[in-house]
Design an enzyme around this catalytic site. Structure first.
Site, PDB file in Angstrom:
ATOM      1  N   GLY A 124      -1.706  35.842  43.671  1.00 38.30           N
ATOM      2  CA  GLY A 124      -1.692  36.754  44.819  1.00 38.30           C
ATOM      3  C   GLY A 124      -0.323  37.385  45.011  1.00 38.30           C
ATOM      4  O   GLY A 124      -0.200  38.598  45.213  1.00 38.30           O
ATOM      5  N   SER A 168       3.001  27.378  40.685  1.00 37.00           N
ATOM      6  CA  SER A 168       1.739  26.907  41.289  1.00 37.00           C
ATOM      7  C   SER A 168       1.420  25.542  40.723  1.00 37.00           C
ATOM      8  O   SER A 168       1.364  25.379  39.501  1.00 37.00           O
ATOM      9  CB  SER A 168       0.601  27.883  40.960  1.00 37.00           C
ATOM     10  OG  SER A 168      -0.646  27.296  41.228  1.00 37.00           O
ATOM     11  N   ASP A 170      -1.380  24.138  40.747  1.00 37.20           N
ATOM     12  CA  ASP A 170      -2.766  24.077  40.267  1.00 37.20           C
ATOM     13  C   ASP A 170      -2.917  24.442  38.794  1.00 37.20           C
ATOM     14  O   ASP A 170      -3.957  24.191  38.205  1.00 37.20           O
ATOM     15  CB  ASP A 170      -3.658  25.024  41.090  1.00 37.20           C
ATOM     16  CG  ASP A 170      -3.802  24.569  42.540  1.00 37.20           C
ATOM     17  OD1 ASP A 170      -3.643  23.363  42.783  1.00 37.20           O
ATOM     18  OD2 ASP A 170      -4.072  25.410  43.404  1.00 37.20           O
ATOM     19  N   GLU A 268     -10.512  19.104  44.975  1.00 36.46           N
ATOM     20  CA  GLU A 268     -10.935  19.505  46.323  1.00 36.46           C
ATOM     21  C   GLU A 268     -11.976  20.625  46.294  1.00 36.46           C
ATOM     22  O   GLU A 268     -12.740  20.796  47.229  1.00 36.46           O
ATOM     23  CB  GLU A 268      -9.731  19.924  47.179  1.00 36.46           C
ATOM     24  CG  GLU A 268      -8.984  21.139  46.675  1.00 36.46           C
ATOM     25  CD  GLU A 268      -7.838  21.551  47.604  1.00 36.46           C
ATOM     26  OE1 GLU A 268      -7.985  21.405  48.820  1.00 36.46           O
ATOM     27  OE2 GLU A 268      -6.816  22.042  47.092  1.00 36.46           O
ATOM     28  N   GLU A 634      24.821   8.762  21.797  1.00 35.39           N
ATOM     29  CA  GLU A 634      25.461   7.504  21.385  1.00 35.39           C
ATOM     30  C   GLU A 634      26.196   7.596  20.044  1.00 35.39           C
ATOM     31  O   GLU A 634      27.200   6.922  19.839  1.00 35.39           O
ATOM     32  CB  GLU A 634      24.428   6.376  21.336  1.00 35.39           C
ATOM     33  CG  GLU A 634      23.272   6.621  20.389  1.00 35.39           C
ATOM     34  CD  GLU A 634      22.211   5.531  20.453  1.00 35.39           C
ATOM     35  OE1 GLU A 634      22.499   4.459  21.017  1.00 35.39           O
ATOM     36  OE2 GLU A 634      21.087   5.753  19.953  1.00 35.39           O
ATOM     37  N   GLN A 669      13.755   3.561  27.075  1.00 39.37           N
ATOM     38  CA  GLN A 669      12.545   3.218  26.322  1.00 39.37           C
ATOM     39  C   GLN A 669      11.482   2.582  27.204  1.00 39.37           C
ATOM     40  O   GLN A 669      10.332   2.461  26.791  1.00 39.37           O
ATOM     41  CB  GLN A 669      12.876   2.235  25.199  1.00 39.37           C
ATOM     42  CG  GLN A 669      13.535   2.884  24.000  1.00 39.37           C
ATOM     43  CD  GLN A 669      13.760   1.889  22.872  1.00 39.37           C
ATOM     44  OE1 GLN A 669      13.788   0.683  23.093  1.00 39.37           O
ATOM     45  NE2 GLN A 669      13.941   2.392  21.667  1.00 39.37           N
TER      46      GLN A 669
END
Length: 789
Positions: A124, A168, A170, A268, A634, A669
């Site tokens: 939108g 978003s 969703d 929903e 490392e 890990q």
């Protein structure tokens, strides 16, 4: 590494001088929006443009004023990377929908000289931005007519350029693999589900969970896949008539199989075939009435929007923010408004309205009850998720299973990585569904030569998806020294195929086994490897199972470490990460955590570089930045150790900042796997098992399996946009065996982003920058990064 002919963008030749860019967030908020805003502001300032915040979305644009449209500074976006929501505010604006509202908005933008808009929102918000762009010349003409702006001003600001980023939770926007906020929302859902599972198990309860997704079932579907839910209800694929009885039979069968809990996930917007809503209360009452199970409902609601963004969302949003600024700089008056996003791990630019139209087509197909079409329009990723969920969650009756008489062994090799168990579960269930007898090998090749092999059934892997580490056990032992014993065990158990899940040791193991085919026919069987290691150092794959979980551990720890200095002025933290010689965790973790520098083996550095970094940080500290973060891989340098760098920074920064150091160690890990790793492991492993079935069929001759070609010993990896099967021998030339890393690594191109966002002047290779593409309904096979959710 950049290719010799790749174009590079330098500060001097990609300039935004004289341009003004405004960034706004609109519609519902999503975690990661702040990372996108930060990237737009800093990249915009980096290229010499003026950048403005527009507060409260389109409402701020319509209202105008210094408080609503305010110039951003480099420091104004500090410390917002880890903050959820959107700090510049978001609002739904009715006035912008009217012509008068857009006229006022245009006036306010022209007043500030703004002709470039970066809009972060849903379909939108982006549709509104495109309409605004189309009306722009007409709006300016009206403003001239009303005497609000001059004709010169109208000509100077004659074109409005729009670039969108989809924010978003969703993941309901077609054309993009993942929208900003989706991964973080999945983190919230899975955290809740994991917590609920412990109490459900204690009381033998059934839980019905409602997750967001009014028109899109992505969150419900992927969270169901990630937690191994018993049933899922989504709007794109309403259940067949009579689903109530089938669901209750499934729940009852699971309880009879000694499972103490049931999880049902409902979007929903879930509907039945008659387009009537299916509510959580309806599902609960159904379970209680038919089965008498103790059942509870949990509605997650806005918890899914909240909290800190995941590492994935921070990286996605940061990359997209930088890409959006580059798109705005390269745009012309004839360039259509575009959306920037990722496909696989590649940047893409798509015409905004093509994406919007396809998104609207999904809803239209659902309204017309063309549900199969709606699923296809959602894209290959959604289709693949749905197919995989059905394959793993719903076991066919024994009478319907094909009978293959093939035995397939699964083992984990190398160090443990989160997501390994999800991969094993997936392989076992897909294998059983395809008629194979599945065998689990404990402790890698050490267990194989010792005969620690047993059949593993469908129910044995229930609940494995969310478990960290390796439940099968894993060792670094390579097979070369034990080929005779391994061959004997494979002959005793009649093993017809091997699936190896692991890191660099797994890759070396397959090379050794292929070489041993010349002397041991037992190894002339299909063999495939699924990459799983936190180091992400396996040749042939851009991503490994477990790396995302490790990145999230690094990112959340860095957040806490930085927060510990909130009451202390000017402190720099030196953090050591894992990875062997591979700098993936340090580099990408640095981008996600907002690090000032990250030292890695692949990018050699010397004392002058260290001194330059200290001076750069000192300058920043003298202005306004209060906390610094430096990551070190490392094995980045045998002499410039973490202690050395800590002491150097402490000494050179004396009087300006003090230092602390942390070695993160094996916490990288551990922990429960992230949603990304659960789904990546699940889907890549399912695909590997389907390859095994195909190869077994192809190589079964005269009553036995015989496979000795290069393409029968493969690594399945993600390459750019594709999942690719690659013979391991063909990867040897791509491998640095001494340092156990690939010779070329895609993520090195992300390092300049971290430096730019940390205020360094650097070159930025855009040979891989997104080019404008068209939205296609069916991308090339597996191009959806169905691996990447």
């Amino acid at each position: 590494m950049a290719q010799p002919d790749s174009k590079k963008v330098f500060f001097e030749n990609l300039t935004g001088a004289g341009k003004a860019i405004a960034v706004l967030t609109s519609g519902g908020d999503a975690q990661g929006m702040n990372a996108a805003v930060r990237a737009v502001v800093r990249m915009g300032i980096y290229v010499g443009a003026k950048v403005y915040f527009i507060r409260e979305g389109y409402q701020g644009m319509v209202d105008g004023g210094e408080d609503n449209i305010k110039e951003a500074t480099w420091e104004s976006v500090s410390s917002m990377l880890q903050v959820g929501g959107t700090v510049i505010g978001s609002a739904r604006c009715k006035e912008f929908r009217s012509h008068e509202g857009r006229l006022r908005a245009a006036h306010h933008l022209v007043e500030k000289g703004i002709t470039n808009l970066c809009v972060i929102g849903g379909d939108g918000s982006l549709t509104g931005a495109n309409l605004f762009r189309e009306e722009w010349s007409g709006l300016l003409a009206e403003l001239v007519e009303q005497g609000l702006i001059s004709q010169d001003s109208s000509q100077k600001h004659s074109a409005l350029h729009i670039v969108g980023m989809v924010g978003s939770i969703d993941n309901d926007f077609c054309g993009t693999d993942m929208t900003i906020g989706t991964d973080s929302a999945l983190h919230r859902i899975i955290e809740v589900v994991d917590a609920i599972m412990t109490t459900a198990q204690s009381h033998q309860r059934t839980f019905v969970l409602e997750v967001m997704g009014r028109h899109c079932g992505y969150l419900a579907l992927v969270s169901a896949l990630a937690c191994g839910a018993d049933w899922v209800l989504i709007p794109e694929m309403p259940p067949e008539d009579g689903w109530e009885d089938k669901m209750c039979q499934k729940l009852s069968a699971n309880r009879a199989g000694m499972k103490r809990l049931n999880i049902i996930i409902v979007a929903e917007g879930a509907i039945g075939r008659n387009n009537k809503p299916i509510t959580t209360d309806y599902v609960k009452d159904l379970v209680v009435k038919c089965l008498g199970f103790d059942t509870r409902v949990t509605i997650l609601g806005h918890v899914q929007r909240g909290g800190t963004p995941s590492a994935f969302d921070r990286i996605l949003a940061s990359r997209m923010g930088v890409e959006a600024v580059m798109a705005l700089l390269e745009t012309t008056a004839n360039t259509p408004a575009c959306v920037v996003s990722l496909c696989g791990n590649q940047s893409v630019r798509l015409p905004l309205m093509e994406c919007v139209q396809m998104t609207q087509e999904v809803q239209k197909a659902m309204d017309e009850k063309k549900f199969e079409e709606a699923v296809k329009l959602r894209g290959r990723s959604f289709e693949n998720n749905l197919r995989t969920y059905k394959l793993l969650a719903h076991r066919k009756p024994e009478s319907e299973l094909p009978v293959s008489n093939f035995n397939v062994a699964i083992l984990n090799v190398g160090a443990p990585a989160a997501g390994m168990n999800a991969a094993v579960r997936s392989a076992v269930r897909v294998g059983i569904s395809e008629g194979h007898k599945m065998f689990a090998v404990s402790d890698g090749f050490e267990g194989l030569y010792k005969g620690q092999i047993k059949e593993i059934k469908w129910a044995d892997v229930g609940g494995w998806t969310g478990q960290g580490g390796s439940l099968l056990g894993t060792k670094r032992t390579l097979p070369a020294k034990h080929v005779d014993k391994i061959a004997e065990q494979m002959r005793l158990h009649n093993i017809n195929a091997l699936l190896v899940i692991g890191g660099f040791e797994a890759y070396l193991s397959l090379l050794e086994l292929q070489e041993a085919r010349g002397t041991h026919e037992e190894f002339c069987v299909p063999m495939i490897m699924v990459p799983a290691t936190v180091s992400n150092n396996v040749p042939g794959s851009d991503l490994s199972v477990g790396a995302d979980t490790a990145l999230n551990a690094i990112t959340s720890t860095c957040d806490r470490i930085k927060q510990s200095a909130s009451g202390t002025k000017r402190r720099v933290f030196i953090i050591e990460t894992m990875g062997g010689y591979c700098g993936y965790l340090a580099s990408v973790g640095g981008l996600a955590a907002g690090a000032d520098a990250a030292y890695i083996y692949e990018e050699p550095f010397d004392i002058r570089d260290l001194q330059s970094n200290v001076e750069h940080l000192t300058e920043k500290m003298k202005t306004s930045i209060q906390r610094g973060l430096v990551l070190r891989n490392e094995n980045s340098n045998e002499n410039y150790t973490t202690d050395f760098i800590y002491q150097l920074y402490s000494e050179e920064g004396r009087g300006v900042f003090d230092c602390r150091k942390n070695v993160l160690g094996h916490m990288q890990q551990g922990g429960a796997p992230s949603p990304f790793d659960r789904n990546f492991g699940t889907k890549i492993s399912a695909k590997a098992m389907q390859w095994i079935t195909k190869k077994l069929t192809e190589t079964f001759r005269q009553g036995r399996v015989f496979a000795n070609t290069e393409d029968s010993c493969c690594l399945l990896g993600m390459r750019r946009r594709n999942l690719v099967f690659q013979p391991v021998v063909q990867l040897k030339d791509d491998t640095d065996f001494v340092h156990r890393i690939p010779k070329e690594q895609w993520w090195l191109k992300l390092r300049p982003l971290m430096k730019i966002l940390a205020k360094y002047r650097t070159s930025y290779d855009v040979s891989d920058s997104g080019q404008l593409e068209h939205v296609v309904r069916n991308r090339p096979k597996e191009s959806d990064a169905s691996v990447a959710m």
